[in-house]
Write an enzyme that holds these catalytic residues in place. Structure first.
Site, PDB file in Angstrom:
ATOM      1  N   ARG A 236      36.024  46.728  38.227  1.00  0.00           N
ATOM      2  CA  ARG A 236      37.444  46.454  38.458  1.00  0.00           C
ATOM      3  C   ARG A 236      37.541  45.171  39.290  1.00  0.00           C
ATOM      4  O   ARG A 236      37.094  45.139  40.442  1.00  0.00           O
ATOM      5  CB  ARG A 236      38.083  47.641  39.188  1.00  0.00           C
ATOM      6  CG  ARG A 236      39.570  47.509  39.464  1.00  0.00           C
ATOM      7  CD  ARG A 236      40.081  48.779  40.160  1.00  0.00           C
ATOM      8  NE  ARG A 236      41.504  48.703  40.445  1.00  0.00           N
ATOM      9  CZ  ARG A 236      42.026  48.168  41.545  1.00  0.00           C
ATOM     10  NH1 ARG A 236      41.219  47.653  42.473  1.00  0.00           N
ATOM     11  NH2 ARG A 236      43.335  48.146  41.732  1.00  0.00           N
TER      12      ARG A 236
ATOM     13  N   LYS B 105      36.685  42.582  48.363  1.00  0.00           N
ATOM     14  CA  LYS B 105      36.817  43.568  49.440  1.00  0.00           C
ATOM     15  C   LYS B 105      36.127  43.108  50.726  1.00  0.00           C
ATOM     16  O   LYS B 105      35.348  42.155  50.755  1.00  0.00           O
ATOM     17  CB  LYS B 105      36.290  44.923  48.973  1.00  0.00           C
ATOM     18  CG  LYS B 105      37.249  45.598  48.006  1.00  0.00           C
ATOM     19  CD  LYS B 105      36.838  47.019  47.665  1.00  0.00           C
ATOM     20  CE  LYS B 105      37.903  47.690  46.784  1.00  0.00           C
ATOM     21  NZ  LYS B 105      37.511  49.044  46.380  1.00  0.00           N
TER      22      LYS B 105
END
Length: 272
Positions: A248, A214
């Site tokens: 995740r 991210k």
């Protein structure tokens, strides 16, 4: 916690959720797995590398993404989920905030609904999950990164999602919470939420951390999405140390090894 047919010891172990994006415009893997055969090959790789859950997403939710129709999202995800359940003995999650997509995925064999809007986008989602008996992951999200008091506001928002779930009849042992790194937060807020992950434990539910590749990692290290593995590994270990039950990730093998090493050290420390 039971997801699909598998029991997860969320109090004593951190599990790997492998990301399977079947989208042509994913921020991190750019449609590499949008074809069924490619998706299945990648799923097999992740299972062999130690993925405990496969999370299937049919719509990119990166900043500035374009929403697709429910029909298109179902066409992308349901056949993949059905095939995954035939090929692998691993629980499958559907990454969606739309109840029609979730229903099709559950019918195809998914055992968990991963909702980035924490049941607040689609009023039918909570009841659908309750009636199906599936597990759910409720993520924190806001349209804008505007808060009166950041961390207390995040906790309050997550509690609202939990209240929606419980009111609809979703059992407590079917709920996972996700602090929503990268969603409705500034760079500094994303760093703070990772630093304070242990405070989420006070809500009384297993926590999932999703930081893989991210922007908070990219901005910190000044690296593109495909070069953020080391940064992700740091957050994975921090998540484990903070009590997260799930992480995740895209890179299953490296994260699995990092968790195995960190958990071994912690076990030895606790045994001294």
């Amino acid at each position: 916690m039971i997801i699909g047919s598998r029991e997860f010891d969320t109090d004593n172990h951190t599990y790997i959720m492998g990301i399977l994006n079947v989208t042509p415009d994913s921020f991190s893997d750019g449609g590499r797995y949008s074809r069924l055969d490619a998706a299945l090959t990648h799923a097999q790789e992740m299972v062999m590398e130690g993925a405990d859950i496969l999370d299937v997403g049919g719509e990119s939710t990166r900043p500035g993404h374009v929403q697709i129709s429910e029909e298109e999202e179902i066409e992308r995800t349901a056949p993949v989920i059905e095939k995954l359940k035939k090929e692998f003995d691993v629980p499958v999650s559907i990454d969606t905030y739309k109840s029609r997509v979730a229903r099709a995925a559950l019918q195809a064999g998914a055992g968990l609904v991963n909702d980035i809007w924490g049941l607040k986008y689609d009023e039918n989602m909570a009841l659908l999950i309750a009636e199906s008996g599936a597990a759910c992951c409720l993520m924190h999200n806001r349209e804008k990164a505007e808060y009166q008091n950041f961390f207390p506001d995040v906790l309050m928002d997550l509690e609202k999602s939990v209240n929606i779930a419980r009111k609809a009849g979703i059992k407590k042992d079917k709920i996972i919470l996700d602090p929503g790194v990268g969603f409705g937060k500034t760079y500094e807020m994303n760093l703070e939420i990772i630093k304070q992950l242990n405070r989420l434990q006070f809500l009384g539910y297993p926590v999932l951390l999703g930081t893989s590749r991210k922007s908070v990692i990219g901005l910190t290290l000044d690296l593109p999405a495909d070069q953020r593995e080391e940064g992700t590994l740091v957050t994975t270990v921090m998540g484990m140390l903070s009590g997260c039950a799930f992480v995740r990730v895209h890179d299953v093998k490296a994260n699995k090894r990092a968790l195995k090493m960190a958990e071994a050290i912690m076990r030895e420390h606790q045994g001294v």
